[in-house]
Design a protein around this motif. Structure first.
Motif, PDB file in Angstrom:
ATOM      1  N   TYR A  39       0.826  -1.211   0.000  1.00 48.76           N
ATOM      2  CA  TYR A  39       0.000   0.000   0.000  1.00 48.76           C
ATOM      3  C   TYR A  39       0.860   1.260   0.000  1.00 48.76           C
ATOM      4  CZ  TYR A  39       0.668   0.981   4.985  1.00 48.76           C
ATOM      5  OH  TYR A  39       1.210   1.313   6.202  1.00 48.76           O
ATOM      6  N   ILE A  40       2.164   1.091   0.312  1.00 50.80           N
ATOM      7  CA  ILE A  40       3.115   2.177   0.066  1.00 50.80           C
ATOM      8  C   ILE A  40       3.965   1.683  -1.113  1.00 50.80           C
ATOM      9  CG2 ILE A  40       4.997   3.560   1.023  1.00 50.80           C
ATOM     10  CD1 ILE A  40       3.854   2.968   3.828  1.00 50.80           C
ATOM     11  N   GLN A  75       9.526   2.920   9.219  1.00 53.05           N
ATOM     12  CA  GLN A  75       8.069   3.081   9.339  1.00 53.05           C
ATOM     13  C   GLN A  75       7.625   3.294  10.787  1.00 53.05           C
ATOM     14  OE1 GLN A  75       5.802   3.499   6.809  1.00 53.05           O
ATOM     15  NE2 GLN A  75       7.616   3.730   5.551  1.00 53.05           N
ATOM     16  N   SER A  76       6.761   2.429  11.300  1.00 56.08           N
ATOM     17  CA  SER A  76       6.171   2.724  12.612  1.00 56.08           C
ATOM     18  C   SER A  76       7.127   2.569  13.790  1.00 56.08           C
ATOM     19  CB  SER A  76       4.955   1.838  12.852  1.00 56.08           C
ATOM     20  OG  SER A  76       3.880   2.342  12.116  1.00 56.08           O
ATOM     21  N   PHE A 107      -3.586  -1.089  12.665  1.00 60.75           N
ATOM     22  CA  PHE A 107      -2.847   0.126  13.024  1.00 60.75           C
ATOM     23  C   PHE A 107      -3.427   1.397  12.438  1.00 60.75           C
ATOM     24  CE2 PHE A 107      -0.805   0.582   8.951  1.00 60.75           C
ATOM     25  CZ  PHE A 107      -0.588  -0.715   8.495  1.00 60.75           C
ATOM     26  N   ASN A 126      -1.515   4.537  14.260  1.00 61.76           N
ATOM     27  CA  ASN A 126      -1.349   5.732  13.438  1.00 61.76           C
ATOM     28  C   ASN A 126      -2.010   6.967  14.039  1.00 61.76           C
ATOM     29  OD1 ASN A 126      -0.086   3.948  11.800  1.00 61.76           O
ATOM     30  ND2 ASN A 126      -1.183   4.521   9.936  1.00 61.76           N
ATOM     31  N   GLU A 170       4.307   7.427   0.036  1.00 65.65           N
ATOM     32  CA  GLU A 170       3.265   7.263   1.057  1.00 65.65           C
ATOM     33  C   GLU A 170       2.284   8.430   1.026  1.00 65.65           C
ATOM     34  OE1 GLU A 170       4.382   6.277   5.082  1.00 65.65           O
ATOM     35  OE2 GLU A 170       2.270   6.037   5.598  1.00 65.65           O
ATOM     36  N   ASN A 177      -4.307   7.884   6.131  1.00 64.63           N
ATOM     37  CA  ASN A 177      -3.718   8.735   7.168  1.00 64.63           C
ATOM     38  C   ASN A 177      -4.300  10.151   7.105  1.00 64.63           C
ATOM     39  OD1 ASN A 177      -1.830   7.266   8.832  1.00 64.63           O
ATOM     40  ND2 ASN A 177      -0.682   6.885   6.953  1.00 64.63           N
ATOM     41  N   TYR A 201       4.866  13.321   9.632  1.00 63.64           N
ATOM     42  CA  TYR A 201       4.596  11.905   9.919  1.00 63.64           C
ATOM     43  C   TYR A 201       5.130  11.004   8.797  1.00 63.64           C
ATOM     44  CZ  TYR A 201       2.085   7.531  10.455  1.00 63.64           C
ATOM     45  OH  TYR A 201       1.790   6.193  10.547  1.00 63.64           O
ATOM     46  N   CYS A 205       8.262   8.248   9.181  1.00 63.02           N
ATOM     47  CA  CYS A 205       8.107   6.836   8.797  1.00 63.02           C
ATOM     48  C   CYS A 205       9.118   6.437   7.729  1.00 63.02           C
ATOM     49  CB  CYS A 205       6.694   6.576   8.261  1.00 63.02           C
ATOM     50  SG  CYS A 205       5.425   6.624   9.533  1.00 63.02           S
ATOM     51  N   TYR A 253       0.341  -3.651  17.473  1.00 71.16           N
ATOM     52  CA  TYR A 253      -1.044  -3.505  17.036  1.00 71.16           C
ATOM     53  C   TYR A 253      -1.918  -4.592  17.647  1.00 71.16           C
ATOM     54  CZ  TYR A 253       1.879  -1.020  13.793  1.00 71.16           C
ATOM     55  OH  TYR A 253       2.834  -0.231  13.276  1.00 71.16           O
ATOM     56  N   GLY A 270       7.241  -2.202  12.396  1.00 71.42           N
ATOM     57  CA  GLY A 270       6.885  -1.273  11.317  1.00 71.42           C
ATOM     58  C   GLY A 270       6.594  -2.055  10.054  1.00 71.42           C
ATOM     59  N   VAL A 271       5.820  -1.460   9.131  1.00 76.18           N
ATOM     60  CA  VAL A 271       5.472  -2.202   7.913  1.00 76.18           C
ATOM     61  C   VAL A 271       6.633  -2.323   6.924  1.00 76.18           C
ATOM     62  CG1 VAL A 271       2.962  -1.858   7.987  1.00 76.18           C
ATOM     63  CG2 VAL A 271       4.402  -0.181   6.813  1.00 76.18           C
TER      64      VAL A 271
HETATM   65  N1  GLN Z   1       3.723   4.779   7.395  1.00 78.99           N
HETATM   66  C1  GLN Z   1       2.885   3.685   7.716  1.00 78.99           C
HETATM   67  C2  GLN Z   1       1.441   4.144   7.789  1.00 78.99           C
HETATM   68  O1  GLN Z   1       1.176   5.169   8.321  1.00 78.99           O
HETATM   69  C3  GLN Z   1       3.304   3.139   9.039  1.00 78.99           C
HETATM   70  C4  GLN Z   1       2.475   1.982   9.485  1.00 78.99           C
HETATM   71  C5  GLN Z   1       3.267   0.884  10.098  1.00 78.99           C
HETATM   72  O2  GLN Z   1       4.487   0.781  10.010  1.00 78.99           O
HETATM   73  N2  GLN Z   1       2.550  -0.010  10.742  1.00 78.99           N
HETATM   74  O3  GLN Z   1       0.545   3.501   7.312  1.00 78.99           O
END
Ligand code: GLN
Length: 317
Positions: A39-40, A75-76, A107, A126, A170, A177, A201, A205, A253, A270-271
């Motif tokens: 999704y990114i 990321q997270s 998340f 998030n 992203e 977000n 943000y 990430c 999460y 993190g993703v």
């Molecule tokens: N940047 C990602 C987001 O906001 C971070 C989420 C993650 O790492 N779980 O969706």
């Protein structure tokens, strides 16, 4: 001795290099099972074959294996570092704007935020991270740079950078977000402009750092608030205890219960496939494997940490 039990090594006798090398071998077959975050779009290109692990003990011992010097998108995991900044600057009044209970949801879920009137469950999902980032950027006109400087300082590496391509990617795909941030704003729980918070943000990430950088940056949490490398106090003892507590209960999460069951230490995922784990009083450990499970956590990374705490006979329990 009862059959099957082995005499435990004392902490000083653990050969971390052998432990990590054994884990790298044991998880090889799991690397392809996970799914890279798509999704990114910029993250979708990272090869699933990557694997790294690093350890840094409070007594200075360290070990690493695999691609431990290769930078990846944290990321997270960045949410731990911004939480540290916000707690330092704002103190406990931060908890009026964000809770510290597990969410039991994905998340990036919006559902809870609606019926809980714009107060996110915790700072590591998030919605909560947007509030924390707002707290940082609202205090500092150069808040985005301050976040990067903070991470560089913790890791002792001035070369750590934002990955602008990941941040752009992203942002372009960041409707979810944006919805969360707008919703927080509508509830009066963002002080800065929505776009400013989102920009900071997405950049936090996108920070790219290696497993070796991550264990250095997280070492203060294992070491009662003191940077293991420099001896500098980063947080009070109480703050580091509390950050670890929030990681333990909210860091993975809605998989936080099974992670506590299997691994048994405070951690943040993190993703990008990274996870930073802390054994308070002993060490920081980081793992990177980009393939994720259905909850958005690194599939082989969780397994590697499970093997790690099992093989060294250490957890918080
Ligand atoms: N940047 C990602 C987001 O906001 C971070 C989420 C993650 O790492 N779980 O969706």
């Amino acid at each position: 001795m009862p059959s099957g039990s082995k005499r435990r090594k004392s902490d000083r006798q653990i050969d971390f290099q052998t432990v990590l090398d054994g884990i790298a071998k044991a998880v090889k077959g799991d690397l392809k099972k996970g799914r890279v975050a798509t999704y990114i779009p910029a993250l979708a290109r990272v090869p699933k074959s990557k694997f790294a692990m690093a350890v840094l003990c409070n007594d200075g011992r360290q070990a690493a294996c695999g691609d431990a010097d290769e930078a990846f998108s944290i990321q997270s995991v960045s949410k731990v570092f911004t939480l540290t900044m916000a707690l330092r600057a704002e103190g406990t009044s931060l908890w009026r704007r964000v809770g510290r209970e597990p969410s039991g949801n994905r998340f990036n879920s919006l559902i809870q935020l609606e019926y809980e009137l714009g107060i996110p469950r915790n700072p590591l999902i998030n919605a909560g991270a947007h509030v924390v980032t707002d707290s940082v950027v609202n205090r500092d006109p150069n808040g985005k740079q301050a976040i990067l400087d903070h991470v560089r300082r913790l890791a002792g590496n001035k070369k750590i950078k934002f990955d602008e391509e990941v941040a752009r990617s992203e942002r372009a795909a960041g409707h979810w977000n944006a919805a969360i941030a707008n919703f927080l704003k509508a509830h009066g729980n963002l002080k800065s402009d929505v776009d400013r918070v989102l920009d900071a943000y997405f950049h936090q990430c996108s920070i790219a750092m290696s497993c070796r950088d991550l264990v250095r940056a997280g070492s203060f949490l294992a070491n009662r608030g003191v940077d293991q490398r420099t001896g500098e106090r980063i947080t009070t003892v109480r703050e580091s205890k509390r950050i670890n507590a929030v990681m333990m209960t909210c860091g993975l999460y809605d998989a936080v219960g099974s992670f506590a069951y299997r691994v048994g230490i405070p951690a943040k995922s993190g993703v990008g496939g990274g996870i930073l784990g802390i054994i308070p009083g002993f060490l920081a450990v980081a793992v990177w494997s980009p393939g994720l499970d259905a909850t958005g956590n690194s599939l082989a990374g969780v397994k590697a940490l499970e093997l790690f705490t099992t093989r060294i006979h250490k957890s918080v329990f």
